[in-house]
Design an enzyme around this catalytic site. Structure first.
Site, PDB file in Angstrom:
ATOM      1  CE1 TYR A  71      -4.304  -1.187  -0.447  1.00 39.80           C
ATOM      2  CE2 TYR A  71      -3.286  -3.063   0.678  1.00 39.80           C
ATOM      3  CZ  TYR A  71      -4.368  -2.399  -0.118  1.00 39.80           C
ATOM      4  OH  TYR A  71      -5.193  -3.319  -0.564  1.00 39.80           O
ATOM      5  CB  VAL A 115      -8.149   2.815  -3.439  1.00 40.79           C
ATOM      6  CG1 VAL A 115      -9.104   1.666  -3.447  1.00 40.79           C
ATOM      7  CG2 VAL A 115      -6.996   2.119  -3.952  1.00 40.79           C
ATOM      8  CG  HIS A 149     -13.071  -2.011  -4.346  1.00 39.82           C
ATOM      9  ND1 HIS A 149     -12.697  -2.604  -5.493  1.00 39.82           N
ATOM     10  CD2 HIS A 149     -14.093  -2.650  -4.099  1.00 39.82           C
ATOM     11  CE1 HIS A 149     -13.468  -3.678  -5.845  1.00 39.82           C
ATOM     12  NE2 HIS A 149     -14.331  -3.628  -5.104  1.00 39.82           N
ATOM     13  CG  ASN A 283     -10.001  -4.131 -21.055  1.00 38.68           C
ATOM     14  OD1 ASN A 283      -8.773  -4.267 -21.268  1.00 38.68           O
ATOM     15  ND2 ASN A 283     -10.557  -4.569 -19.633  1.00 38.68           N
TER      16      ASN A 283
HETATM   17  C1  BJW Z   1      -6.762  -0.853 -19.585  1.00 38.65           C
HETATM   18  C2  BJW Z   1      -5.643  -0.251 -19.798  1.00 38.65           C
HETATM   19  C3  BJW Z   1      -5.717   0.828 -20.606  1.00 38.65           C
HETATM   20  C4  BJW Z   1      -4.959  -2.087 -18.678  1.00 38.65           C
HETATM   21  N1  BJW Z   1      -6.914   1.056 -21.204  1.00 38.65           N
HETATM   22  N2  BJW Z   1      -7.927  -0.694 -20.353  1.00 38.65           N
HETATM   23  C5  BJW Z   1     -19.729 -13.565  -6.382  1.00 38.65           C
HETATM   24  C6  BJW Z   1     -19.438 -14.730  -7.175  1.00 38.65           C
HETATM   25  C7  BJW Z   1     -18.024 -14.963  -6.982  1.00 38.65           C
HETATM   26  C8  BJW Z   1     -17.322 -14.604  -6.013  1.00 38.65           C
HETATM   27  C9  BJW Z   1     -17.933 -13.434  -5.216  1.00 38.65           C
HETATM   28  C10 BJW Z   1     -19.143 -12.843  -5.339  1.00 38.65           C
HETATM   29  N3  BJW Z   1     -19.469 -12.105  -4.558  1.00 38.65           N
HETATM   30  C11 BJW Z   1     -18.468 -11.804  -3.837  1.00 38.65           C
HETATM   31  C12 BJW Z   1     -17.484 -12.662  -4.128  1.00 38.65           C
HETATM   32  C13 BJW Z   1     -16.159 -12.765  -3.514  1.00 38.65           C
HETATM   33  C14 BJW Z   1     -14.944 -11.682  -3.777  1.00 38.65           C
HETATM   34  C15 BJW Z   1     -14.731 -11.859  -5.246  1.00 38.65           C
HETATM   35  O1  BJW Z   1     -15.304 -11.078  -6.081  1.00 38.65           O
HETATM   36  N4  BJW Z   1     -13.940 -13.011  -5.680  1.00 38.65           N
HETATM   37  C16 BJW Z   1     -13.598 -13.089  -7.010  1.00 38.65           C
HETATM   38  C17 BJW Z   1     -11.910 -13.170  -7.211  1.00 38.65           C
HETATM   39  C18 BJW Z   1     -14.052 -14.393  -7.615  1.00 38.65           C
HETATM   40  N5  BJW Z   1     -15.647 -10.399  -3.728  1.00 38.65           N
HETATM   41  C19 BJW Z   1     -15.533  -9.621  -2.605  1.00 38.65           C
HETATM   42  O2  BJW Z   1     -14.881 -10.196  -1.398  1.00 38.65           O
HETATM   43  C20 BJW Z   1     -15.899  -8.299  -2.485  1.00 38.65           C
HETATM   44  N6  BJW Z   1     -16.809  -7.994  -1.397  1.00 38.65           N
HETATM   45  C21 BJW Z   1     -18.260  -8.455  -1.339  1.00 38.65           C
HETATM   46  O3  BJW Z   1     -18.765  -9.038  -2.354  1.00 38.65           O
HETATM   47  O4  BJW Z   1     -18.945  -8.404   0.025  1.00 38.65           O
HETATM   48  C22 BJW Z   1     -20.056  -8.981  -0.140  1.00 38.65           C
HETATM   49  C23 BJW Z   1     -20.742  -8.232   1.189  1.00 38.65           C
HETATM   50  C24 BJW Z   1     -22.024  -7.901   1.434  1.00 38.65           C
HETATM   51  C25 BJW Z   1     -22.364  -7.617   2.572  1.00 38.65           C
HETATM   52  C26 BJW Z   1     -21.683  -7.890   3.911  1.00 38.65           C
HETATM   53  C27 BJW Z   1     -20.516  -8.296   3.466  1.00 38.65           C
HETATM   54  C28 BJW Z   1     -20.038  -8.666   2.361  1.00 38.65           C
HETATM   55  C29 BJW Z   1     -14.668  -7.287  -2.008  1.00 38.65           C
HETATM   56  C30 BJW Z   1     -13.906  -7.155  -3.251  1.00 38.65           C
HETATM   57  C31 BJW Z   1     -12.736  -6.358  -2.865  1.00 38.65           C
HETATM   58  C32 BJW Z   1     -11.575  -6.436  -4.012  1.00 38.65           C
HETATM   59  N7  BJW Z   1     -10.649  -5.491  -3.380  1.00 38.65           N
HETATM   60  C33 BJW Z   1      -9.587  -5.181  -4.357  1.00 38.65           C
HETATM   61  C34 BJW Z   1      -8.542  -4.153  -3.427  1.00 38.65           C
HETATM   62  C35 BJW Z   1      -8.911  -2.863  -3.067  1.00 38.65           C
HETATM   63  C36 BJW Z   1      -7.859  -1.995  -2.607  1.00 38.65           C
HETATM   64  C37 BJW Z   1      -7.010  -1.846  -3.223  1.00 38.65           C
HETATM   65  O5  BJW Z   1      -6.893  -1.287  -4.372  1.00 38.65           O
HETATM   66  O6  BJW Z   1      -5.778  -2.257  -3.000  1.00 38.65           O
HETATM   67  O7  BJW Z   1     -10.053  -4.215  -5.184  1.00 38.65           O
HETATM   68  S1  BJW Z   1      -8.726  -6.463  -5.101  1.00 38.65           S
HETATM   69  C38 BJW Z   1      -8.294  -5.565  -6.748  1.00 38.65           C
HETATM   70  O8  BJW Z   1      -9.212  -6.078  -7.639  1.00 38.65           O
HETATM   71  C39 BJW Z   1      -8.905  -4.066  -6.232  1.00 38.65           C
HETATM   72  C40 BJW Z   1      -9.584  -3.792  -7.486  1.00 38.65           C
HETATM   73  O9  BJW Z   1     -10.569  -2.632  -7.371  1.00 38.65           O
HETATM   74  C41 BJW Z   1     -10.274  -5.151  -7.939  1.00 38.65           C
HETATM   75  C42 BJW Z   1     -10.706  -5.077  -9.477  1.00 38.65           C
HETATM   76  O10 BJW Z   1      -9.721  -4.984 -10.414  1.00 38.65           O
HETATM   77  P1  BJW Z   1      -9.611  -4.337 -11.687  1.00 38.65           P
HETATM   78  O11 BJW Z   1      -9.747  -3.040 -11.308  1.00 38.65           O
HETATM   79  O12 BJW Z   1     -10.469  -5.046 -12.598  1.00 38.65           O
HETATM   80  O13 BJW Z   1      -8.174  -4.450 -12.186  1.00 38.65           O
HETATM   81  P2  BJW Z   1      -7.360  -5.596 -13.003  1.00 38.65           P
HETATM   82  O14 BJW Z   1      -5.928  -5.324 -12.760  1.00 38.65           O
HETATM   83  O15 BJW Z   1      -7.909  -6.988 -12.554  1.00 38.65           O
HETATM   84  O16 BJW Z   1      -7.941  -5.390 -14.520  1.00 38.65           O
HETATM   85  C43 BJW Z   1      -7.388  -4.436 -15.243  1.00 38.65           C
HETATM   86  C44 BJW Z   1      -7.978  -4.232 -16.721  1.00 38.65           C
HETATM   87  O17 BJW Z   1      -7.395  -2.827 -17.134  1.00 38.65           O
HETATM   88  C45 BJW Z   1      -7.499  -5.448 -17.503  1.00 38.65           C
HETATM   89  O18 BJW Z   1      -8.601  -5.664 -17.938  1.00 38.65           O
HETATM   90  C46 BJW Z   1      -6.379  -4.626 -18.411  1.00 38.65           C
HETATM   91  O19 BJW Z   1      -6.624  -5.169 -19.874  1.00 38.65           O
HETATM   92  C47 BJW Z   1      -7.182  -3.315 -18.511  1.00 38.65           C
HETATM   93  N8  BJW Z   1      -6.106  -2.154 -19.059  1.00 38.65           N
HETATM   94  N9  BJW Z   1      -4.634  -0.868 -19.276  1.00 38.65           N
HETATM   95  C48 BJW Z   1      -7.784   0.202 -20.972  1.00 38.65           C
HETATM   96  N10 BJW Z   1      -4.893   1.640 -20.789  1.00 38.65           N
END
Ligand code: BJW
Ligand code: ZN
Length: 310
Positions: A71, A115, A149, A283
């Site tokens: 972080y 974030v 997030h 994307n």
């Molecule tokens: C470009 C580019 C350019 C590059 N132009 N494009 C349902 C089904 C299955 C699982 C679950 C479900 N519901 C919940 C879950 C569990 C879990 C989950 O999703 N697990 C999966 C792994 C399956 N989810 C959770 O736990 C969430 N909580 C929740 O659902 O709680 C429910 C609840 C309700 C009520 C009470 C209690 C609970 C929480 C998820 C938290 C995610 N946290 C993080 C860290 C945040 C802090 C930090 O930043 O450090 O969030 S993990 C990380 O992933 C971060 C991101 O925001 C998140 C998404 O990533 P993102 O943004 O998509 O980035 P990348 O790197 O994956 O992709 C980048 C993209 O950009 C790529 O596609 C590139 O191609 C593209 N790209 N350059 C255009 N120039």
């Protein structure tokens, strides 16, 4: 969804022109051109450590030094970063007078998983430029920006009884983390900083974590229950009710720079389609579920988005 997503920008602009409630669901790719590493995909930072394994409460409990280095590194990146033309395009589109030229009478909201605060920065600047002297111009009232997030500069006490949260842009956040960025770049993190030297709560001196809470107007007890970190896996994303409302009303969903692998953000586009709305993915590469999209614009969003919304 469509059989094959369309790549036709003119056709997209016709859909945009008829849309009434537009949402943008954003991810790390939105900030890639600002120099913030993404989590996954090309240029994803974490080779030695998977972001997924660092962004969990368990990882923090087990090795707070490692997680704080992750972080700290990203805090320093975010401090130096400026919004790019994709953030600016979204911010401009949030101004009704501008948006209504391409999407007459429409509403707009930005839901971001990022974030880094760059969308806030872009909104602040663009709204100031375009609404000079009009003190009534309120971006929040016109185009909500939801940081689901959390925010990386929020630092939260880990003690359940304290509740202290501070917005802290100090660089470095504490002495021991200063200069550790280089090791992160080299994949040589030496995660052995003792807890006593990691960021501490300014009120009760307990260990602090990257964190925030989402509503300053809540009563104290509610406040304690609503404490959130930057949202880690297994934790509740911020203001989900508001997201749900926006998704339920949306007839056009722009999915920008996200791998669409993290829920609930990953399901918003599908929900919009199920209620008859359209989805447009912006994307660099293929992403999860994009074959179901109505439109797919592959390429850097800092190039495709200004064209699509302009
Ligand atoms: C470009 C580019 C350019 C590059 N132009 N494009 C349902 C089904 C299955 C699982 C679950 C479900 N519901 C919940 C879950 C569990 C879990 C989950 O999703 N697990 C999966 C792994 C399956 N989810 C959770 O736990 C969430 N909580 C929740 O659902 O709680 C429910 C609840 C309700 C009520 C009470 C209690 C609970 C929480 C998820 C938290 C995610 N946290 C993080 C860290 C945040 C802090 C930090 O930043 O450090 O969030 S993990 C990380 O992933 C971060 C991101 O925001 C998140 C998404 O990533 P993102 O943004 O998509 O980035 P990348 O790197 O994956 O992709 C980048 C993209 O950009 C790529 O596609 C590139 O191609 C593209 N790209 N350059 C255009 N120039
Ligand atoms: Zn405390």
């Amino acid at each position: 969804g469509a059989l094959q997503p369309s790549r036709d920008m003119a056709e997209f602009k016709r859909v945009l022109n008829g849309a009434k409630n537009i949402i943008a669901v954003c991810g790390a790719g939105l900030s890639a051109a600002s120099g913030i590493p993404t989590f996954r995909g090309a240029g994803g930072l974490w080779r030695k450590y998977k972001a997924m394994s660092l962004a969990t409460p368990e990882a923090f409990a087990e090795n707070p030094s490692l997680v704080w280095q992750f972080y700290h590194y990203r805090r320093e990146k975010a401090l130096l970063a400026e919004p790019n033309s994709a953030h600016d395009a979204l911010a401009k589109f949030s101004i009704p007078a501008i948006r209504h030229q391409t999407a007459p009478g429409s509403s707009f909201a930005i839901i971001t998983q990022n974030v880094d605060g760059l969308s806030v920065k872009a909104m602040d600047r663009v709204w100031k430029e375009h609404t000079q002297g009009n003190a009534d111009a309120d971006p929040e009232a016109n185009a909500p920006l939801l940081e689901m997030h959390g925010r990386i500069f929020d630092v939260m006490c880990t003690s359940n009884f304290c509740g202290e949260v501070e917005y802290d842009k100090a660089s470095p956040i504490c002495e021991a983390l200063g200069g550790t960025e280089e090791a992160v770049e080299k994949n040589a993190m030496d995660a052995t900083i003792p807890k006593s030297k990691l960021p501490r709560c300014k009120k009760c001196n307990a260990l602090a974590r990257p964190g925030e809470f989402d509503d300053f107007s809540l009563e104290q007890t509610e406040l304690l229950n609503s404490l959130e970190g930057v949202v880690w896996f297994g934790e509740q994303p911020i203001n989900l009710d508001k997201n749900d409302e926006l998704v339920a009303a949306a007839d056009l969903c722009l999915v920008i720079g996200t791998s669409s692998t993290v829920y609930p953000a990953a399901m918003y586009a599908g929900l919009v389609q199920m209620q008859g709305g359209k989805v447009a993915v912006f994307n660099l590469d293929r992403s999860e579920g994009d074959d179901e999209a109505d439109f797919l614009f592959l390429g850097p969003c800092e190039e495709t988005l200004p064209e699509a919304l302009g």
